[in-house]
Write an enzyme that holds these catalytic residues in place. Structure first.
Site, PDB file in Angstrom:
ATOM      1  N   LYS A  39       0.973  -1.252  -0.085  1.00  0.00           N
ATOM      2  CA  LYS A  39      -0.164  -0.114   0.070  1.00  0.00           C
ATOM      3  C   LYS A  39       0.953   1.263   0.165  1.00  0.00           C
ATOM      4  O   LYS A  39       2.177   1.443   0.487  1.00  0.00           O
ATOM      5  CB  LYS A  39      -1.056   0.110   1.302  1.00  0.00           C
ATOM      6  CG  LYS A  39      -1.696  -1.173   1.146  1.00  0.00           C
ATOM      7  CD  LYS A  39      -2.781  -1.181   0.001  1.00  0.00           C
ATOM      8  CE  LYS A  39      -3.499  -2.467  -0.296  1.00  0.00           C
ATOM      9  NZ  LYS A  39      -4.311  -3.635   0.667  1.00  0.00           N
TER      10      LYS A  39
HETATM   11  C1  LIG Z   1      -5.174  -4.657   0.629  1.00  0.00           C
HETATM   12  C2  LIG Z   1      -6.829  -4.489   0.791  1.00  0.00           C
HETATM   13  C3  LIG Z   1      -7.744  -4.778   1.687  1.00  0.00           C
HETATM   14  C4  LIG Z   1      -6.999  -5.587   3.193  1.00  0.00           C
HETATM   15  O1  LIG Z   1      -5.823  -5.047   3.704  1.00  0.00           O
HETATM   16  P1  LIG Z   1      -5.333  -5.819   4.765  1.00  0.00           P
HETATM   17  O2  LIG Z   1      -4.552  -4.708   5.557  1.00  0.00           O
HETATM   18  O3  LIG Z   1      -4.314  -6.510   3.862  1.00  0.00           O
HETATM   19  O4  LIG Z   1      -5.969  -6.779   5.391  1.00  0.00           O
HETATM   20  C5  LIG Z   1      -8.865  -4.650   1.830  1.00  0.00           C
HETATM   21  N1  LIG Z   1      -9.555  -4.020   0.260  1.00  0.00           N
HETATM   22  C6  LIG Z   1      -8.754  -3.832  -0.735  1.00  0.00           C
HETATM   23  C7  LIG Z   1      -9.480  -3.124  -1.502  1.00  0.00           C
HETATM   24  C8  LIG Z   1      -7.310  -3.940  -0.493  1.00  0.00           C
HETATM   25  O5  LIG Z   1      -6.637  -3.615  -1.509  1.00  0.00           O
END
Ligand SMILES: *Cc1c(COP(=O)(O)O)cnc(C)c1O
Length: 381
Positions: free
Chosen positions: A181
């Site tokens: 992210k």
């Molecule tokens: C990465 C992501 C998540 C989940 O995030 P985590 O921190 O890995 O649990 C949820 N929704 C979307 C659209 C994502 O890209």
């Protein structure tokens, strides 16, 4: 051909990040404590919301909010199938029914119209996704939602603005700080909300249902005999992780500016390759993109998307797939009866999308390399 492999993404870790993490490691307090609190405050300052709860992931945030909202059997939760499947898994594990809405074919965003058509008397929650870092039509979505709560999946949207306000500035939103992210803590997430009682409830749910954690007990003079009010989970974030997030958040504007510049170069360079179609910007409202992903659709008579990804890898270019739609994955097909044809735009994109390399430490030359490799694999000059 490019000499070294260009990955689809790489976390942007600099010396101040390492320094910040090292300080926590030397401090004598490594799990959630003062740095968690500082990180929560910094995310609130940045987004404009009033309460932040740091968590071990965005998936954990989804799990906890479903529990705190008492969503379960008989309830329906509206969400796109074009999302990270963990969100859908949490809905199913809560015993509720995921109701999938199709996305716009060119933006991968859910529309107010599609949501309106999916609302029933059983709808308890709507979880739209700011896909790739573009902003949803929030005013439209809130209008059709009426009194039904909306929780924004802002996992891609740290640094996304809608009509001059940051995503998650009001209401409730969840962020992810997973390794890929825009801001990372390795693994981590945060729920932000303008509802204090809800934030307090999420805090209790995240730590055994006690309503305070070890740091509160030791350092804030609260009763050491705190009792379990209800059985909760253990989804706290360590200060080691929070320090990384806090340090990264300091340069989110620079991180996203570089992402935008790389994305603009891709758009320019790909404009004359009709087989490769980037996502379009949503129209009709002012927004600022966070450029979490640069997603293209591979639409060539010569090769399918999977072949394209394999061919690019042979050219030393990594790619990603965000996402394979949820409703056609084995469990959802076989146990819940979802069928191909139910969500045409989602399914078209699920079969054709691919994420090109995009991360702040990339050079503009790397974008040129990717485009060259694309031309090579498609047999163009
Ligand atoms: C990465 C992501 C998540 C989940 O995030 P985590 O921190 O890995 O649990 C949820 N929704 C979307 C659209 C994502 O890209």
């Amino acid at each position: 051909m490019r000499k070294d492999f260009l990955p689809f993404t790489r976390p942007a870790i600099n010396e101040s990040d390492i320094q910040a993490v090292t300080e926590v490691l030397r401090s004598g307090w490594i799990t959630n404590g003062p740095v968690n609190a500082a990180f929560e405050k910094a995310v609130c300052d940045f987004t404009g919301n009033s309460h932040g709860v740091a968590l071990s992931s965005a998936t954990a945030a989804m799990h906890l909010l479903l529990k705190a909202m008492k969503i379960g059997p008989g309830d329906e939760v509206i969400t796109p199938s074009m999302t990270w499947v963990s969100i859908v898994n949490m809905i199913v594990l809560a015993g509720a029914k995921p109701v999938f809405v199709d996305v716009d074919r060119e933006t991968l965003l859910v529309t107010p119209e599609a949501i309106a058509a999916a609302i029933t008397p059983h709808t308890r929650l709507i979880v739209p996704v700011h896909f790739a870092g573009a902003a949803l039509d929030l005013d439209g979505i809130r209008r059709v939602a009426g009194s039904i709560p909306v929780v924004e999946d802002a996992a891609h949207a740290l640094g996304t603005w809608y009509k001059g306000r940051h995503i998650g500035s009001t209401g409730t939103a969840i962020y992810s700080f997973h390794a890929i992210k825009n801001v990372t803590t390795g693994e981590g997430g945060m729920l932000v909300t303008d509802d204090k009682a809800f934030a307090d409830s999420i805090r209790a749910w995240k730590f055994h249902g006690i309503g305070m954690d070890a740091f509160d007990r030791q350092n804030r003079g609260r009763s050491p005999q705190a009792e379990v009010l209800f059985p909760g989970f253990k989804y706290n974030l360590t200060d080691i992780c929070a320090a990384l997030g806090l340090s990264q958040l300091n340069r989110i504007v620079n991180i996203n500016t570089k992402r935008r510049e790389l994305a603009m170069l891709y758009r320019h360079e790909l404009a004359d390759i009709p087989e490769i179609r980037p996502l379009a910007d949503p129209q009709g409202y002012d927004f600022r993109h966070a450029w979490h992903l640069f997603v293209v659709r591979v639409d060539s008579p010569k090769m399918g998307r999977d072949e394209f990804m394999t061919a690019l890898k042979a050219e030393n270019i990594g790619t990603g797939l965000h996402f394979r739609c949820a409703h056609l994955q084995k469990y959802y097909r076989e146990e819940m009866g979802f069928r191909p044809g139910m969500l045409p735009a989602t399914e078209y994109n699920s079969d054709h999308i691919c994420s090109l390399p995009l991360f702040p430490d990339m050079d503009f030359e790397d974008v040129i390399d990717v485009v060259k490799a694309i031309k090579t694999v498609l047999g163009r000059k």
